[in-house]
Motif scaffolding. Structure first.
Motif, PDB file in Angstrom:
ATOM      1  N   SER A 108     -12.780   0.274  -6.069  1.00  0.00           N
ATOM      2  CA  SER A 108     -11.548  -0.431  -6.413  1.00  0.00           C
ATOM      3  C   SER A 108     -10.591  -0.455  -5.235  1.00  0.00           C
ATOM      4  O   SER A 108     -10.433   0.544  -4.538  1.00  0.00           O
ATOM      5  CB  SER A 108     -10.872   0.266  -7.598  1.00  0.00           C
ATOM      6  N   VAL A 109      -9.978  -1.615  -5.011  1.00  0.00           N
ATOM      7  CA  VAL A 109      -8.783  -1.706  -4.173  1.00  0.00           C
ATOM      8  C   VAL A 109      -7.645  -2.039  -5.124  1.00  0.00           C
ATOM      9  O   VAL A 109      -7.616  -3.112  -5.726  1.00  0.00           O
ATOM     10  CB  VAL A 109      -8.911  -2.784  -3.087  1.00  0.00           C
ATOM     11  N   GLN A 110      -6.732  -1.089  -5.287  1.00  0.00           N
ATOM     12  CA  GLN A 110      -5.624  -1.266  -6.240  1.00  0.00           C
ATOM     13  C   GLN A 110      -4.373  -1.707  -5.484  1.00  0.00           C
ATOM     14  O   GLN A 110      -3.894  -1.008  -4.599  1.00  0.00           O
ATOM     15  CB  GLN A 110      -5.349   0.029  -6.996  1.00  0.00           C
ATOM     16  N   ILE A 111      -3.874  -2.874  -5.850  1.00  0.00           N
ATOM     17  CA  ILE A 111      -2.688  -3.446  -5.206  1.00  0.00           C
ATOM     18  C   ILE A 111      -1.565  -3.562  -6.231  1.00  0.00           C
ATOM     19  O   ILE A 111      -1.789  -4.000  -7.355  1.00  0.00           O
ATOM     20  CB  ILE A 111      -3.014  -4.817  -4.590  1.00  0.00           C
ATOM     21  N   SER A 112      -0.374  -3.162  -5.831  1.00  0.00           N
ATOM     22  CA  SER A 112       0.782  -3.219  -6.717  1.00  0.00           C
ATOM     23  C   SER A 112       1.399  -4.607  -6.693  1.00  0.00           C
ATOM     24  O   SER A 112       1.808  -5.093  -5.633  1.00  0.00           O
ATOM     25  CB  SER A 112       1.829  -2.183  -6.295  1.00  0.00           C
ATOM     26  N   LEU A 113       1.448  -5.238  -7.853  1.00  0.00           N
ATOM     27  CA  LEU A 113       2.156  -6.515  -8.017  1.00  0.00           C
ATOM     28  C   LEU A 113       3.253  -6.280  -9.054  1.00  0.00           C
ATOM     29  O   LEU A 113       3.029  -6.419 -10.245  1.00  0.00           O
ATOM     30  CB  LEU A 113       1.204  -7.616  -8.493  1.00  0.00           C
ATOM     31  N   ASP A 114       4.432  -5.925  -8.582  1.00  0.00           N
ATOM     32  CA  ASP A 114       5.501  -5.538  -9.498  1.00  0.00           C
ATOM     33  C   ASP A 114       6.465  -6.662  -9.821  1.00  0.00           C
ATOM     34  O   ASP A 114       7.584  -6.407 -10.273  1.00  0.00           O
ATOM     35  CB  ASP A 114       6.264  -4.340  -8.922  1.00  0.00           C
ATOM     36  N   PRO A 153       6.872  -0.996 -14.687  1.00  0.00           N
ATOM     37  CA  PRO A 153       7.983  -1.712 -15.321  1.00  0.00           C
ATOM     38  C   PRO A 153       9.331  -1.031 -15.095  1.00  0.00           C
ATOM     39  O   PRO A 153       9.472   0.177 -15.242  1.00  0.00           O
ATOM     40  CB  PRO A 153       7.612  -1.663 -16.807  1.00  0.00           C
ATOM     41  N   THR A 154      10.305  -1.821 -14.708  1.00  0.00           N
ATOM     42  CA  THR A 154      11.698  -1.378 -14.620  1.00  0.00           C
ATOM     43  C   THR A 154      12.564  -2.434 -15.293  1.00  0.00           C
ATOM     44  O   THR A 154      12.087  -3.514 -15.650  1.00  0.00           O
ATOM     45  CB  THR A 154      12.159  -1.209 -13.160  1.00  0.00           C
ATOM     46  N   ARG A 155      13.832  -2.132 -15.371  1.00  0.00           N
ATOM     47  CA  ARG A 155      14.782  -3.109 -15.911  1.00  0.00           C
ATOM     48  C   ARG A 155      14.792  -4.384 -15.045  1.00  0.00           C
ATOM     49  O   ARG A 155      15.090  -5.472 -15.527  1.00  0.00           O
ATOM     50  CB  ARG A 155      16.177  -2.485 -15.934  1.00  0.00           C
ATOM     51  N   ILE A 156      14.417  -4.216 -13.765  1.00  0.00           N
ATOM     52  CA  ILE A 156      14.446  -5.336 -12.824  1.00  0.00           C
ATOM     53  C   ILE A 156      13.344  -6.348 -13.104  1.00  0.00           C
ATOM     54  O   ILE A 156      13.561  -7.562 -13.048  1.00  0.00           O
ATOM     55  CB  ILE A 156      14.296  -4.802 -11.375  1.00  0.00           C
ATOM     56  N   ASN A 157      12.134  -5.852 -13.416  1.00  0.00           N
ATOM     57  CA  ASN A 157      10.958  -6.731 -13.393  1.00  0.00           C
ATOM     58  C   ASN A 157      10.216  -6.879 -14.713  1.00  0.00           C
ATOM     59  O   ASN A 157       9.286  -7.673 -14.819  1.00  0.00           O
ATOM     60  CB  ASN A 157       9.963  -6.205 -12.341  1.00  0.00           C
ATOM     61  N   ILE A 158      10.589  -6.098 -15.721  1.00  0.00           N
ATOM     62  CA  ILE A 158       9.750  -5.984 -16.918  1.00  0.00           C
ATOM     63  C   ILE A 158       9.530  -7.330 -17.614  1.00  0.00           C
ATOM     64  O   ILE A 158       8.465  -7.570 -18.200  1.00  0.00           O
ATOM     65  CB  ILE A 158      10.340  -4.927 -17.897  1.00  0.00           C
ATOM     66  N   LEU A 190      17.329   7.101  -9.745  1.00  0.00           N
ATOM     67  CA  LEU A 190      17.948   5.809 -10.079  1.00  0.00           C
ATOM     68  C   LEU A 190      17.749   5.453 -11.550  1.00  0.00           C
ATOM     69  O   LEU A 190      17.836   4.280 -11.916  1.00  0.00           O
ATOM     70  CB  LEU A 190      17.332   4.712  -9.186  1.00  0.00           C
ATOM     71  N   TRP A 191      17.498   6.451 -12.364  1.00  0.00           N
ATOM     72  CA  TRP A 191      17.067   6.235 -13.745  1.00  0.00           C
ATOM     73  C   TRP A 191      18.027   5.354 -14.535  1.00  0.00           C
ATOM     74  O   TRP A 191      17.609   4.468 -15.284  1.00  0.00           O
ATOM     75  CB  TRP A 191      16.881   7.569 -14.442  1.00  0.00           C
ATOM     76  N   ASN A 192      19.313   5.569 -14.384  1.00  0.00           N
ATOM     77  CA  ASN A 192      20.295   4.801 -15.162  1.00  0.00           C
ATOM     78  C   ASN A 192      20.293   3.315 -14.802  1.00  0.00           C
ATOM     79  O   ASN A 192      20.726   2.478 -15.597  1.00  0.00           O
ATOM     80  CB  ASN A 192      21.701   5.373 -14.967  1.00  0.00           C
ATOM     81  N   LYS A 193      19.800   2.996 -13.604  1.00  0.00           N
ATOM     82  CA  LYS A 193      19.726   1.592 -13.187  1.00  0.00           C
ATOM     83  C   LYS A 193      18.361   0.961 -13.484  1.00  0.00           C
ATOM     84  O   LYS A 193      18.243  -0.266 -13.521  1.00  0.00           O
ATOM     85  CB  LYS A 193      19.998   1.472 -11.681  1.00  0.00           C
ATOM     86  N   LEU A 194      17.342   1.810 -13.673  1.00  0.00           N
ATOM     87  CA  LEU A 194      15.975   1.303 -13.754  1.00  0.00           C
ATOM     88  C   LEU A 194      15.355   1.337 -15.141  1.00  0.00           C
ATOM     89  O   LEU A 194      14.474   0.517 -15.449  1.00  0.00           O
ATOM     90  CB  LEU A 194      15.060   2.106 -12.812  1.00  0.00           C
ATOM     91  N   GLU A 195      15.761   2.288 -15.974  1.00  0.00           N
ATOM     92  CA  GLU A 195      15.066   2.480 -17.248  1.00  0.00           C
ATOM     93  C   GLU A 195      15.179   1.234 -18.129  1.00  0.00           C
ATOM     94  O   GLU A 195      16.281   0.792 -18.466  1.00  0.00           O
ATOM     95  CB  GLU A 195      15.640   3.672 -18.006  1.00  0.00           C
ATOM     96  N   ARG A 203       9.017  -5.615 -26.267  1.00  0.00           N
ATOM     97  CA  ARG A 203       8.510  -6.933 -25.856  1.00  0.00           C
ATOM     98  C   ARG A 203       7.327  -6.788 -24.904  1.00  0.00           C
ATOM     99  O   ARG A 203       6.360  -7.549 -24.978  1.00  0.00           O
ATOM    100  CB  ARG A 203       9.632  -7.750 -25.189  1.00  0.00           C
ATOM    101  N   MET A 204       7.393  -5.786 -24.022  1.00  0.00           N
ATOM    102  CA  MET A 204       6.287  -5.540 -23.094  1.00  0.00           C
ATOM    103  C   MET A 204       5.005  -5.207 -23.862  1.00  0.00           C
ATOM    104  O   MET A 204       3.929  -5.735 -23.557  1.00  0.00           O
ATOM    105  CB  MET A 204       6.654  -4.385 -22.158  1.00  0.00           C
ATOM    106  N   LEU A 205       5.116  -4.344 -24.861  1.00  0.00           N
ATOM    107  CA  LEU A 205       3.936  -3.974 -25.652  1.00  0.00           C
ATOM    108  C   LEU A 205       3.396  -5.170 -26.423  1.00  0.00           C
ATOM    109  O   LEU A 205       2.176  -5.322 -26.569  1.00  0.00           O
ATOM    110  CB  LEU A 205       4.288  -2.829 -26.603  1.00  0.00           C
ATOM    111  N   GLU A 206       4.291  -6.022 -26.885  1.00  0.00           N
ATOM    112  CA  GLU A 206       3.835  -7.235 -27.581  1.00  0.00           C
ATOM    113  C   GLU A 206       3.053  -8.138 -26.642  1.00  0.00           C
ATOM    114  O   GLU A 206       2.027  -8.720 -27.022  1.00  0.00           O
ATOM    115  CB  GLU A 206       5.038  -7.970 -28.176  1.00  0.00           C
ATOM    116  N   VAL A 207       3.535  -8.259 -25.380  1.00  0.00           N
ATOM    117  CA  VAL A 207       2.818  -9.049 -24.382  1.00  0.00           C
ATOM    118  C   VAL A 207       1.434  -8.449 -24.129  1.00  0.00           C
ATOM    119  O   VAL A 207       0.420  -9.159 -24.099  1.00  0.00           O
ATOM    120  CB  VAL A 207       3.611  -9.112 -23.053  1.00  0.00           C
ATOM    121  N   LEU A 208       1.377  -7.134 -23.964  1.00  0.00           N
ATOM    122  CA  LEU A 208       0.108  -6.470 -23.682  1.00  0.00           C
ATOM    123  C   LEU A 208      -0.878  -6.654 -24.828  1.00  0.00           C
ATOM    124  O   LEU A 208      -2.065  -6.923 -24.603  1.00  0.00           O
ATOM    125  CB  LEU A 208       0.344  -4.984 -23.408  1.00  0.00           C
TER     126      LEU A 208
END
Length: 312
Positions: A108-114, A153-158, A190-195, A203-208
């Motif tokens: 495997s080559v694992q690449i992060s696509l966030d 997943p963060t608040r930025i990209n989820i 950075l938890w308060n900004k990211l969680e 919604r994420m679980l519904e997508v999955l």
């Protein structure tokens, strides 16, 4: 009883070419740990891994491709028949590196696509280029290597996860990995900004679940979804794995602070015995139980503590 680990996750460095806001290892440009293993020390460890007949090794970081002896390690292991997984952000994964990896037994080559837009990607991965990550994915598949994609997943990209899953499927990835954001390292600070909110996670679980029902050309891996679930599994049956830090020390688990061995002073086999013993130490078992009850304790995972058995 296993005489050696089935899998070694080897963090080659804390140095990285990106400064990701969610990084669980607190890696960033110039963040190389004092005393990281040099090329000669890495060669010695590689020989021990080969002699112990460890079947599978992941090379990660930080960003492993910033390490000058990355290909030396990969080729020594691969040429000896050790299966490899490479975990990378893809920024430096050029045609030459892909061509050399394609000669090795890479599982495997694992690449992060966030993210699926450049703007969101750069917010979560400062210094990065989504276009470069996409180009790396294409190069991996063009070389016939197996591609794995991961999404933190963060608040930025989820809200872009659906698009990223489709993108990964379009690239021909065989697996897509995700789960709840880990409250470790930079993410903990950075938890308060990211969680993400509970609603965003729902919604994420519904997508999955919806994506899971699509033709299974790509495996969706999101169980265990939380650190707590992962620790619960490990408590029942400690994994046959070893996590090696850049300076050669060995952790009991990524989500725990305990150091159980030092590969500069101990052999791989001695470290393996120490790892198995660590899962019987009351201090470790107590920390696991507390971490399952209180997610805030995950933030202590990088405040390393040496277990007594490691210095015995």
């Amino acid at each position: 009883t296993l005489r050696a680990p089935l899998f070694i996750s080897w963090q080659l460095t804390r140095n990285c070419d990106l400064a990701c806001v969610h990084c669980c290892t607190e890696s960033a440009p110039g963040k190389r740990l004092p005393g990281e293993l040099d090329a000669d020390e890495a060669r010695r460890l590689v020989r021990e891994i080969i002699n112990a007949e460890v079947p599978y090794v992941m090379l990660c970081g930080g960003e492993p491709l910033v390490v000058p002896h990355f290909l030396l390690i990969a080729e020594m292991l691969g040429n000896a028949g050790v299966q490899l997984k490479i975990e990378t952000n893809g920024q430096r994964l050029d045609a030459e590196i892909v061509e050399r990896l394609a000669r090795l037994p890479v599982r495997s080559v694992q690449i992060s696509l966030d993210a699926d837009s450049e703007e969101v990607y750069r917010r979560q991965r400062p210094g990065g280029s989504l276009a470069k990550a996409h180009a790396a994915c294409r190069a991996v598949r063009a070389a016939g290597l197996p591609l794995e994609v991961t999404f933190a997943p963060t608040r930025i990209n989820i809200d872009q996860i659906d698009a990223v899953i489709e993108r990964a499927r379009g690239f021909g990835a065989f697996r897509f990995n995700t789960g709840k954001l880990m409250r470790i390292g930079t993410a903990a600070r950075l938890w308060n900004k990211l969680e993400p909110s509970a609603e965003q996670y729902q919604r994420m679980l519904e997508v999955l679940r919806r994506q899971q029902a699509i033709e299974a050309s790509m495996e969706l891996c999101y169980v265990p979804f939380t650190i707590e679930e992962g620790l619960q599994r490990s408590l029942g049956e400690p994994p046959a794995t070893m996590l090696v830090l850049p300076d050669g020390r060995v952790k009991v688990a990524a989500a725990l602070p305990h150091i159980c061995a030092d590969l500069r002073r101990q052999t791989l086999m001695q470290a393996w015995d120490a790892y198995r013993s660590a899962w019987r130490v009351p201090e470790v078992l107590d920390e696991v139980c507390r971490a399952m009850d209180d997610a805030a304790l995950h933030s202590r995972a990088n405040r390393w503590k040496v277990l007594t058995l490691a210095t015995a």
